[in-house]
Design an enzyme around this catalytic site. Structure first.
Site, mmCIF file in Angstrom:
data_model
loop_
_atom_site.group_PDB
_atom_site.id
_atom_site.type_symbol
_atom_site.label_atom_id
_atom_site.label_comp_id
_atom_site.label_asym_id
_atom_site.label_seq_id
_atom_site.Cartn_x
_atom_site.Cartn_y
_atom_site.Cartn_z
ATOM 1 C CE1 TYR A 146 27.433 35.307 46.301
ATOM 2 C CE2 TYR A 146 26.172 36.709 45.019
ATOM 3 C CZ TYR A 146 26.147 36.800 46.361
ATOM 4 O OH TYR A 146 26.374 36.806 47.605
ATOM 5 C CB SER B 272 23.387 43.046 51.876
ATOM 6 O OG SER B 272 24.814 42.323 52.245
ATOM 7 C CE1 TYR C 110 27.840 38.370 57.042
ATOM 8 C CE2 TYR C 110 27.562 39.901 55.380
ATOM 9 C CZ TYR C 110 27.410 38.981 55.493
ATOM 10 O OH TYR C 110 26.757 37.478 55.337
ATOM 11 C CB THR D 157 25.361 38.371 59.325
ATOM 12 O OG1 THR D 157 23.722 39.073 58.346
ATOM 13 C CG2 THR D 157 24.964 36.877 58.731
ATOM 14 N NE ARG E 230 28.267 30.698 50.175
ATOM 15 C CZ ARG E 230 28.157 31.632 50.095
ATOM 16 N NH1 ARG E 230 28.643 32.524 49.287
ATOM 17 N NH2 ARG E 230 28.195 32.574 51.989
ATOM 18 C CE LYS F 260 19.520 36.354 57.378
ATOM 19 N NZ LYS F 260 21.513 36.165 56.867
ATOM 20 C CG HIS G 1 24.412 32.872 55.190
ATOM 21 N ND1 HIS G 1 24.591 34.233 56.150
ATOM 22 C CD2 HIS G 1 24.248 33.579 53.498
ATOM 23 C CE1 HIS G 1 25.378 35.046 55.089
ATOM 24 N NE2 HIS G 1 25.330 34.331 53.956
ATOM 25 N N GLY H 140 15.061 30.983 55.500
ATOM 26 C CA GLY H 140 15.252 29.800 54.680
ATOM 27 C C GLY H 140 14.000 29.433 53.870
ATOM 28 C CB ILE I 259 9.925 31.972 53.381
ATOM 29 C CG1 ILE I 259 10.627 31.373 54.836
ATOM 30 C CG2 ILE I 259 9.044 32.546 53.273
ATOM 31 C CD1 ILE I 259 8.915 30.722 55.948
HETATM 32 C C1 LIG Z 1 22.598 35.051 46.780
HETATM 33 C C2 LIG Z 1 22.846 35.652 48.648
HETATM 34 C C3 LIG Z 1 22.707 36.815 49.330
HETATM 35 C C4 LIG Z 1 23.146 36.854 50.915
HETATM 36 N N1 LIG Z 1 23.989 37.547 51.137
HETATM 37 C C5 LIG Z 1 23.757 37.395 52.175
HETATM 38 C C6 LIG Z 1 24.377 38.858 53.371
HETATM 39 O O1 LIG Z 1 25.025 39.124 52.340
HETATM 40 N N2 LIG Z 1 24.373 39.201 54.336
HETATM 41 C C7 LIG Z 1 23.427 37.871 54.889
HETATM 42 O O2 LIG Z 1 23.339 38.568 56.488
HETATM 43 N N3 LIG Z 1 22.846 37.090 54.680
HETATM 44 C C8 LIG Z 1 22.819 37.174 53.036
HETATM 45 N N4 LIG Z 1 21.968 36.121 52.556
HETATM 46 C C9 LIG Z 1 21.223 35.594 53.204
HETATM 47 C C10 LIG Z 1 19.473 35.466 53.442
HETATM 48 O O3 LIG Z 1 19.949 36.807 54.017
HETATM 49 C C11 LIG Z 1 18.810 35.204 53.910
HETATM 50 O O4 LIG Z 1 19.429 34.200 54.866
HETATM 51 C C12 LIG Z 1 18.628 33.290 53.300
HETATM 52 O O5 LIG Z 1 18.473 34.015 51.518
HETATM 53 C C13 LIG Z 1 17.287 33.258 53.716
HETATM 54 O O6 LIG Z 1 16.531 31.453 52.777
HETATM 55 P P1 LIG Z 1 16.606 31.930 51.537
HETATM 56 O O7 LIG Z 1 17.178 32.704 50.348
HETATM 57 O O8 LIG Z 1 16.363 30.614 51.094
HETATM 58 O O9 LIG Z 1 15.012 33.165 51.485
HETATM 59 C C14 LIG Z 1 22.248 35.696 51.322
HETATM 60 C C15 LIG Z 1 21.506 35.037 50.244
HETATM 61 C C16 LIG Z 1 21.639 35.070 49.057
HETATM 62 C C17 LIG Z 1 20.862 34.139 48.117
#
Ligand SMILES: Cc1cc2nc3c(=O)[nH]c(=O)nc-3n(C[C@H](O)[C@H](O)[C@H](O)COP(=O)(O)O)c2cc1C
Length: 350
Positions: free
Chosen positions: A25, A107, A131, A157, A166, A221, A245, A277, A279
């Site tokens: 996940y 979140s 959300y 978002t 996924r 976002k 995302h 994304g 970083i």
């Molecule tokens: C496990 C997981 C859960 C996430 N849940 C949310 C969320 O609840 N809300 C949201 O806006 N983005 C969510 N994201 C996206 C992150 O905010 C972010 O955009 C992304 O993880 C950035 O990329 P990186 O993981 O490569 O740093 C999630 C990402 C992951 C990996």
């Protein structure tokens, strides 16, 4: 505990610690995970153009966000379900963020309410990620709770009207355990069932209304095009997060690193741009700022830090990035991060 020295080492260690379901996940992305992988690769492929014989005896990584000076450009990205990784959940992550003065974005799918997070870690700078639910009462309740609990911005978002495919989760038949609390939702639901509660009919008009009514500045976002960045500005956004995302929604969309320059050209002077994304290095942060971002969100590495070392692990992840950024600022000959511009980088694409 011996904590690792690089984010890659954190990632490897976390993979050993977590069970297959939760690991899939957190680590996974949509479909073939092309965008997820490309998001890291895109930063790596950008070359730095270092300048020498510049006085770099003092470096300044600070930035300005929502009109306020921040000591550095890192933000912990909003991510769901920290409790799957650590029993202390989001407060534990937030403690690691607070130790490095990093804003923590909670979140909507957190396993801790806004009020409980604020009570547990009152000194963390905090934003709330929203959300929008079909049930607008749930939505406004969350927004009110966040504003009442000292959250400083609303990160709306917009790239998840439905959930991306996924495939790791499908293969693992991954479900969130019924014992895990979920804000606004019932427990024991699959991720797609939770996402069903979000309003897939949301449009720019709704966003405009939300921004008008919000007590907090709204950051949009999940924008990847200059056209949508322009619409976000028109709707009253104070900031835009250029984001795919984490490659978890639509596979084969652009990496943040690729989408950022055009968005910066369109609205960079009007709103605060943030990118996320992939970083994973201080040099990635430097490149993001050179291409027009005021800050970056760090996603999965914060979760790996949490899994490996709790708050101390999160803190170390952020400190490693900051130490790497400091060296990168010096060796690029750009000691003041806020003065970085595109002349510090050479992009491999248009
Ligand atoms: C496990 C997981 C859960 C996430 N849940 C949310 C969320 O609840 N809300 C949201 O806006 N983005 C969510 N994201 C996206 C992150 O905010 C972010 O955009 C992304 O993880 C950035 O990329 P990186 O993981 O490569 O740093 C999630 C990402 C992951 C990996």
């Amino acid at each position: 505990v011996e904590l690792p020295e690089t984010l890659a080492d954190f990632e490897r260690l976390a993979a050993e610690r977590l069970d297959a379901g939760p690991h899939g996940y957190f680590a996974g992305g949509a479909a073939d995970e092309l965008t997820m992988r490309a998001s890291e690769e895109a930063w790596r492929r950008i070359q730095i153009r270092p300048r020498v014989l510049v006085d770099v005896s003092e470096r300044d990584p600070s930035t300005t966000l929502l009109g306020e000076r921040r000591p550095h450009p890192l933000i912990v990205a909003p991510m769901a379900f920290h409790r799957l990784v650590h029993p202390e959940a989001e407060p534990e992550t937030a403690r690691g963020a607070a130790a490095t003065a990093t804003p923590f974005c909670l979140s909507t799918l957190a396993t801790t309410s806004p009020a409980d997070l604020a009570a547990a870690v009152p000194d963390v700078p905090r934003w709330f990620q929203l959300y929008v639910f079909k049930d607008r009462g749930v939505t406004s309740g969350l927004v009110e709770a966040a504003a009442d609990s000292g959250f400083e911005a609303l990160v709306v978002t917009v790239d998840l009207p439905v959930q991306g495919r996924r495939e790791r989760d499908l293969r693992n038949a991954f479900r969130i355990d019924a014992s895990v609390p979920s804000v606004g939702g019932r427990s024991g639901l699959s991720l797609p069932e939770m996402v069903e509660q979000f309003d897939a009919s949301l449009t720019w008009d709704d966003l405009g209304r939300l921004a008008d009514e919000s007590r907090l500045p709204v950051i949009v976002k999940g924008v990847l095009t200059p056209e949508d960045a322009r619409r976000a500005v028109a709707a009253g956004a104070a900031g835009v997060v250029v984001s795919n995302h984490g490659g978890r929604q639509l596979d084969t969309v652009a990496a943040g690193a690729e989408a950022l320059p055009d968005v910066a050209e369109e609205v960079g002077d009007e709103v605060d741009l943030i990118v996320d994304g992939g970083i994973r290095r201080g040099t990635d942060v430097l490149k993001a700022m050179a291409l027009g971002a005021r800050a970056v969100m760090v996603g999965r590495p914060a979760i790996w830090g949490l899994a490996v070392g709790g708050a101390e692990g999160v803190r170390r992840v952020l400190e490693v990035l900051l130490a790497e950024l400091d060296v990168a600022l010096a060796l690029t000959g750009t000691p003041v991060a806020a003065e970085l511009d595109a002349t510090s980088v050479q992009r491999p694409y248009g």
